[in-house]
Design an enzyme around this catalytic site. Structure first.
Site, PDB file in Angstrom:
ATOM      1  N   LEU A  57      10.166 -14.143 -61.110  1.00 19.18           N
ATOM      2  CA  LEU A  57      10.266 -15.396 -60.361  1.00 19.18           C
ATOM      3  C   LEU A  57       9.475 -15.180 -59.078  1.00 19.18           C
ATOM      4  CD1 LEU A  57      14.036 -16.462 -60.604  1.00 19.18           C
ATOM      5  CD2 LEU A  57      12.078 -17.697 -61.536  1.00 19.18           C
ATOM      6  N   ASP A  58       8.560 -16.103 -58.761  1.00 15.60           N
ATOM      7  CA  ASP A  58       7.778 -15.896 -57.549  1.00 15.60           C
ATOM      8  C   ASP A  58       8.664 -16.046 -56.304  1.00 15.60           C
ATOM      9  OD1 ASP A  58       7.829 -18.660 -56.704  1.00 15.60           O
ATOM     10  OD2 ASP A  58       6.230 -19.093 -58.124  1.00 15.60           O
ATOM     11  N   ARG A  59       8.132 -15.666 -55.179  1.00 12.41           N
ATOM     12  CA  ARG A  59       8.919 -15.584 -53.946  1.00 12.41           C
ATOM     13  C   ARG A  59       9.550 -16.929 -53.578  1.00 12.41           C
ATOM     14  NH1 ARG A  59       7.478 -16.117 -48.385  1.00 12.41           N
ATOM     15  NH2 ARG A  59       8.921 -14.974 -47.021  1.00 12.41           N
TER      16      ARG A  59
END
Length: 214
Positions: free
Chosen positions: A81-83
């Site tokens: 999951l990206d930031r």
């Protein structure tokens, strides 16, 4: 292993990439038999702003900071999951199980709730499912539905059965739609449920098996 300190079935093995079966073969380090590490599977509710990596060159908090006092063995993230995204993140030390969930050919459904900066019409939802070519990649959603909306914003339920880098954000941007929040709410049959943000829990045997045999 390069120093000849590891043996498999009493034969020295120098290649670190040689596959072994820890449950059937006798693995020893300096003559001492090494047992297979217990397999661990956890679900984490990743908050927004947390990086999915072991360390960050900019000193930002990572998911491992959330597990620091948990007494867990080393676990790898199952997918990413990206930031800026949040929600359900699986971690495990079972690489075979993890590969079954992340390899593109297996097409495991992942569901996201996405807040966008407009109120979509039916035509937009159809275009998101039809897909676009973006930087040489075809981006499409398996299913998109409208959850609710106000005057200016709306929430979508987006189902993907493949995971390209920043897939949903790029797909929506191609239609000039901005993402305000993006939350993964399920992976296969496993739902995020009421797990508090920043907290984690062990998966039970039934959940692990259901994901393995989905």
């Amino acid at each position: 292993m390069r120093e000849g300190r590891v043996s498999v079935d009493d034969r020295i093995v120098l290649d670190p990439e040689r596959p072994v079966d820890a449950e059937r073969q006798r693995i020893a380090l300096d003559g001492v038999v090494v047992g297979a590490r217990a397999r661990v599977y956890i679900a984490l509710n990743k908050p927004r702003g947390i990086v999915t990596s072991a360390s960050d060159e900019r000193g930002r908090a990572t998911v491992y900071d959330l597990l620091k006092e948990a007494g867990l063995p080393w676990l790898g993230p199952v997918g990413r999951l990206d930031r800026a995204s949040e929600g359900l993140l699986l971690l495990s030390n079972d690489s075979v199980w993890a590969a079954g969930l992340t390899e593109p050919r297996h097409h495991v459904d992942k569901t996201y709730h996405v807040q966008i900066d407009c109120v979509p019409d039916a035509a937009l939802l159809q275009r998101l499912e039809a897909g676009v070519m973006e930087q040489g990649e075809r981006l499409a959603a398996k299913q998109v539905s409208l959850l609710r909306h106000g005057d200016k914003h709306a929430w979508l339920a987006v189902v993907l059965d493949e995971g390209r880098n920043r897939h949903i954000r790029r797909l929506l941007a191609a239609h000039e739609v901005g993402v305000l929040r993006l939350i993964r709410v399920s992976v296969g049959s496993l739902a995020l449920g009421d797990l508090p943000k920043g907290q984690w829990r062990h998966l039970d045997d039934a959940e692990v098996q259901a994901l393995a045999t989905r």
